[in-house]
Design an enzyme around this catalytic site. Sequence first.
Site, PDB file in Angstrom:
ATOM      1  N   ASP A  10      40.646  49.599  47.632  1.00 24.81           N
ATOM      2  CA  ASP A  10      41.788  48.945  46.980  1.00 24.81           C
ATOM      3  C   ASP A  10      41.552  49.010  45.480  1.00 24.81           C
ATOM      4  OD1 ASP A  10      44.143  47.253  46.738  1.00 24.81           O
ATOM      5  OD2 ASP A  10      42.792  45.601  46.280  1.00 24.81           O
ATOM      6  N   SER A  11      42.582  48.661  44.718  1.00 21.76           N
ATOM      7  CA  SER A  11      42.429  48.622  43.269  1.00 21.76           C
ATOM      8  C   SER A  11      41.522  47.468  42.835  1.00 21.76           C
ATOM      9  CB  SER A  11      43.795  48.424  42.618  1.00 21.76           C
ATOM     10  OG  SER A  11      44.315  47.168  42.999  1.00 21.76           O
ATOM     11  N   CYS A  73      45.520  49.084  50.334  1.00 26.69           N
ATOM     12  CA  CYS A  73      46.309  48.903  49.115  1.00 26.69           C
ATOM     13  C   CYS A  73      47.695  49.508  49.352  1.00 26.69           C
ATOM     14  CB  CYS A  73      45.605  49.608  47.960  1.00 26.69           C
ATOM     15  SG  CYS A  73      46.548  49.582  46.421  1.00 26.69           S
ATOM     16  N   GLU A 154      43.340  38.404  40.403  1.00 27.17           N
ATOM     17  CA  GLU A 154      42.035  38.971  40.024  1.00 27.17           C
ATOM     18  C   GLU A 154      41.265  37.993  39.122  1.00 27.17           C
ATOM     19  OE1 GLU A 154      40.272  41.880  40.739  1.00 27.17           O
ATOM     20  OE2 GLU A 154      41.753  42.548  42.203  1.00 27.17           O
ATOM     21  N   CYS A 187      51.604  43.629  49.251  1.00 23.54           N
ATOM     22  CA  CYS A 187      50.469  43.895  48.358  1.00 23.54           C
ATOM     23  C   CYS A 187      49.305  43.131  48.961  1.00 23.54           C
ATOM     24  CB  CYS A 187      50.772  43.387  46.946  1.00 23.54           C
ATOM     25  SG  CYS A 187      49.331  43.388  45.861  1.00 23.54           S
ATOM     26  N   HIS A 189      46.828  41.805  47.746  1.00 23.57           N
ATOM     27  CA  HIS A 189      46.394  40.608  47.011  1.00 23.57           C
ATOM     28  C   HIS A 189      47.189  39.360  47.450  1.00 23.57           C
ATOM     29  CE1 HIS A 189      44.518  43.509  44.277  1.00 23.57           C
ATOM     30  NE2 HIS A 189      43.956  42.517  43.615  1.00 23.57           N
TER      31      HIS A 189
HETATM   32  N1  DGL Z   1      46.254  45.341  46.380  1.00 23.56           N
HETATM   33  C1  DGL Z   1      47.101  46.318  45.736  1.00 23.56           C
HETATM   34  C2  DGL Z   1      48.334  46.588  46.608  1.00 23.56           C
HETATM   35  O1  DGL Z   1      48.311  46.317  47.792  1.00 23.56           O
HETATM   36  C3  DGL Z   1      47.356  45.848  44.336  1.00 23.56           C
HETATM   37  C4  DGL Z   1      47.811  46.905  43.428  1.00 23.56           C
HETATM   38  C5  DGL Z   1      47.527  46.706  41.978  1.00 23.56           C
HETATM   39  O2  DGL Z   1      46.380  46.895  41.577  1.00 23.56           O
HETATM   40  O3  DGL Z   1      48.469  46.445  41.224  1.00 23.56           O
HETATM   41  O4  DGL Z   1      49.315  47.122  46.158  1.00 23.56           O
END
Ligand code: DGL
Length: 278
Positions: A10-11, A73, A154, A187, A189
């Site tokens: 993931d990011s 992600c 984050e 998302c 997150h």
């Molecule tokens: N967890 C990522 C997603 O599902 C977040 C993306 C981001 O870094 O903006 O899209």
Amino acid sequence: MKNRPIGFFDSGLGGLTCIPHLMQELPNERIIYFGDTARTPYGSKAISTIRNFSYQIADFLIHNDVKMLVIACNTITSTCLYDLKEKYPHIPIIGIIDPASKKVADSLDSSHHIGIIGTKVTINHKTYIDSILSYNSNLNLYDKPCPIFVPLIEEGIINNEIMNLSVKYYLDDFIFSNQIDTLVLGCTHYPLIRKNIEYLYPGLKIIDPSQEIIASIKKALTSRKLLSDMPYFENTFYASDLSENFINMIDAIFGNTNVKVVFKNFDLEELEHSKAAD
Ligand code: DGL
């Protein structure tokens, strides 16, 4: 082969929301996770940048002998799933959008008003809408980007009024004017602010793709005879910038278990170099 780890990426820390569901459903599976915390958020970046970062991380995980790649992600799945599948045809790659789309299409009908929230890239790409409608074209779908949620999450700004105000800023009008009754957390997150959303909009049904993806992982491992048959007690979590929030979140997931967790900071230069060396 079957006792190799599954590579999750993931990011940032969002993809960690899949892990408790995986542990519950597939407790024998070992995990190598990569969170690109130094370069998060991806959701407002150019697609070519997201693709480049995704290739670097996939290369890294594949060099670590994973048996499967899980794109935890939505932003990467919506933009790069097919590029990744084409570049790495020898390894199963599971994206997060299709399983949740099937769940929406199978469990809801045209009496529902379904909202999908995600990053700017995910929502602009319309992958959820296209994917859900491909399974059931009679559904009422509405979508909305919520770009500030990921940076706040984050930073660990979750259980407080700042996050509640941000949720209201993006969702009040969206939910009330479209009479949304079901919300897809598009998302990884966002499950971390599920309680804020449930508190502000009681009665709203939530669909969490981080949970829905587990059945697809299980199915893909089963059909390829790749289910691990050894209990694993060590998982490795890499971050390109090992933040306190990242560590705390993993501690919260594994705190009460006998699973050993290894944290590693992974230097971005090394990641970029390993890509360049190919
Ligand atoms: N967890 C990522 C997603 O599902 C977040 C993306 C981001 O870094 O903006 O899209």
